[in-house]
Design a protein around this motif. Structure first.
Motif, PDB file in Angstrom:
ATOM      1  N   LEU A 199       0.417  -0.954   0.051  1.00 18.15           N
ATOM      2  CA  LEU A 199       0.139  -0.018  -0.026  1.00 18.15           C
ATOM      3  C   LEU A 199       0.993   1.486   0.070  1.00 18.15           C
ATOM      4  CD1 LEU A 199      -2.695   0.575   0.302  1.00 18.15           C
ATOM      5  CD2 LEU A 199      -2.553   0.440   1.774  1.00 18.15           C
ATOM      6  N   LEU A 200       1.798   1.532   1.272  1.00 19.65           N
ATOM      7  CA  LEU A 200       2.378   2.482   0.956  1.00 19.65           C
ATOM      8  C   LEU A 200       3.823   2.744  -0.511  1.00 19.65           C
ATOM      9  CD1 LEU A 200       4.204   2.439   4.873  1.00 19.65           C
ATOM     10  CD2 LEU A 200       2.489   3.601   3.782  1.00 19.65           C
ATOM     11  N   ILE A 230      12.776   4.432   3.142  1.00 14.80           N
ATOM     12  CA  ILE A 230      11.778   5.625   4.886  1.00 14.80           C
ATOM     13  C   ILE A 230      10.105   4.805   4.186  1.00 14.80           C
ATOM     14  CG2 ILE A 230      10.657   8.094   4.325  1.00 14.80           C
ATOM     15  CD1 ILE A 230      12.932   8.570   2.813  1.00 14.80           C
ATOM     16  N   ILE A 231      10.225   4.115   3.451  1.00 15.68           N
ATOM     17  CA  ILE A 231       9.107   3.324   3.572  1.00 15.68           C
ATOM     18  C   ILE A 231       9.735   2.163   4.440  1.00 15.68           C
ATOM     19  CG2 ILE A 231       8.228   1.910   1.494  1.00 15.68           C
ATOM     20  CD1 ILE A 231       7.427   4.687   0.809  1.00 15.68           C
ATOM     21  N   ILE A 232      10.253   1.029   4.592  1.00 17.33           N
ATOM     22  CA  ILE A 232      10.251   0.673   5.422  1.00 17.33           C
ATOM     23  C   ILE A 232       9.779   1.101   6.983  1.00 17.33           C
ATOM     24  CG2 ILE A 232      12.248  -1.472   6.692  1.00 17.33           C
ATOM     25  CD1 ILE A 232      10.676  -2.437   4.121  1.00 17.33           C
ATOM     26  N   LEU A 233      10.769   2.040   7.530  1.00 18.67           N
ATOM     27  CA  LEU A 233      10.505   2.782   8.099  1.00 18.67           C
ATOM     28  C   LEU A 233       9.352   3.410   8.408  1.00 18.67           C
ATOM     29  CD1 LEU A 233      13.892   5.045   9.212  1.00 18.67           C
ATOM     30  CD2 LEU A 233      13.386   3.057  10.150  1.00 18.67           C
ATOM     31  N   LEU A 234       8.102   3.788   7.560  1.00 19.86           N
ATOM     32  CA  LEU A 234       6.967   3.882   7.881  1.00 19.86           C
ATOM     33  C   LEU A 234       6.497   2.946   7.948  1.00 19.86           C
ATOM     34  CD1 LEU A 234       6.448   6.510   5.035  1.00 19.86           C
ATOM     35  CD2 LEU A 234       6.110   7.079   7.529  1.00 19.86           C
ATOM     36  N   VAL A 235       6.768   1.272   7.982  1.00 22.71           N
ATOM     37  CA  VAL A 235       5.777   0.025   7.917  1.00 22.71           C
ATOM     38  C   VAL A 235       6.297  -0.088   9.754  1.00 22.71           C
ATOM     39  CG1 VAL A 235       5.827  -1.852   7.586  1.00 22.71           C
ATOM     40  CG2 VAL A 235       6.028  -0.760   5.273  1.00 22.71           C
ATOM     41  N   PHE A 291      18.298   3.727  11.015  1.00 24.04           N
ATOM     42  CA  PHE A 291      17.171   3.855   9.714  1.00 24.04           C
ATOM     43  C   PHE A 291      19.113   2.827   8.882  1.00 24.04           C
ATOM     44  CE2 PHE A 291      20.063   5.680   5.480  1.00 24.04           C
ATOM     45  CZ  PHE A 291      18.660   6.012   5.210  1.00 24.04           C
ATOM     46  N   TRP A 292      20.023   2.191   8.993  1.00 17.19           N
ATOM     47  CA  TRP A 292      20.452   1.788   7.974  1.00 17.19           C
ATOM     48  C   TRP A 292      20.370   0.101   8.578  1.00 17.19           C
ATOM     49  CZ3 TRP A 292      23.817   3.971   5.226  1.00 17.19           C
ATOM     50  CH2 TRP A 292      24.531   5.232   6.076  1.00 17.19           C
ATOM     51  N   ILE A 293      20.092  -0.460   9.144  1.00 17.58           N
ATOM     52  CA  ILE A 293      19.545  -1.089   9.280  1.00 17.58           C
ATOM     53  C   ILE A 293      17.978  -1.697   8.340  1.00 17.58           C
ATOM     54  CG2 ILE A 293      17.395  -3.927  10.741  1.00 17.58           C
ATOM     55  CD1 ILE A 293      21.112  -3.980  11.044  1.00 17.58           C
ATOM     56  N   ALA A 294      17.287  -0.630   8.226  1.00 15.00           N
ATOM     57  CA  ALA A 294      16.018  -0.427   6.985  1.00 15.00           C
ATOM     58  C   ALA A 294      16.789  -0.069   5.722  1.00 15.00           C
ATOM     59  CB  ALA A 294      15.774   0.745   7.528  1.00 15.00           C
ATOM     60  N   LEU A 295      18.057  -0.056   5.480  1.00 12.62           N
ATOM     61  CA  LEU A 295      18.509   0.583   4.281  1.00 12.62           C
ATOM     62  C   LEU A 295      18.798  -0.914   3.537  1.00 12.62           C
ATOM     63  CD1 LEU A 295      19.594   2.808   2.142  1.00 12.62           C
ATOM     64  CD2 LEU A 295      21.769   2.551   3.191  1.00 12.62           C
ATOM     65  N   LEU A 296      19.764  -1.755   5.041  1.00  8.78           N
ATOM     66  CA  LEU A 296      19.316  -3.260   4.417  1.00  8.78           C
ATOM     67  C   LEU A 296      18.644  -4.456   4.772  1.00  8.78           C
ATOM     68  CD1 LEU A 296      22.365  -5.596   4.386  1.00  8.78           C
ATOM     69  CD2 LEU A 296      21.691  -6.201   6.570  1.00  8.78           C
TER      70      LEU A 296
END
Length: 113
Positions: free
Chosen positions: A41-42, A72-77, A89-94
Motif C-alpha cells: 500500500l505504501l 524510509i518506506i520500511i521505517l513507515l511500515v 535507518f541503516w538496518i532499514a536500508l539493508l
C-alpha cells in the motif's frame, strides 16, 4: 491471484530476513502478511509522492537516492504495524535492499511456473 501470491512471497521474505538480520523483528506470520500488505500500500501511494518530491536529489545521485526512499518506506511500515520492529535507518536500508533482491528472485521464479 498474482497479487495474493506476491503478498505471501513478500511475507515469507520478511520472516526470513527477520530471522537473520539482528535489528529486525516480526511477531509472527500474520504480522508478516500485514507488513507485506502495508508495504504494498505504501509503495503504491506514498512512494510515487516521495519520488516526485525528491526528484532533483534522485537525478543528482543517478537514482541511488531511491534506496533511501525504500528505507524510509520500511521505517513507515515499522511505525504503522505493531509487532514489526526495525532498530534504525541503516538496518532499514539493508533490509530494503535485501528485500528487493529476494523479491525479484522469488517473483521471477513464480512467473516461470
Amino acid at each position: 491471484m498474482t497479487f495474493i501470491l506476491r503478498i505471501l512471497l513478500t511475507a515469507v521474505v520478511v520472516v526470513f530476513l527477520a530471522k537473520f538480520l539482528p535489528g529486525v523483528t516480526v511477531a509472527g506470520y500474520l504480522t508478516a502478511i500485514i507488513v507485506a500488505l502495508v508495504l504494498a500500500l505504501l509503495n503504491f501511494i506514498v512512494k510515487p509522492v516521495l519520488i516526485l518530491l525528491t526528484l532533483p536529489v534522485t537525478i543528482l545521485t543517478l537514482g541511488l537516492f531511491l534506496i533511501v526512499i525504500n528505507a524510509i518506506i520500511i521505517l513507515l511500515v515499522d511505525a504503522f504495524v505493531s509487532g514489526f520492529d526495525v532498530s534504525g535507518f541503516w538496518i532499514a536500508l539493508l533490509f530494503s535492499v535485501l528485500l528487493s533482491i529476494f523479491q525479484s528472485l522469488f517473483y521471477s521464479i513464480a512467473e516461470k511456473k
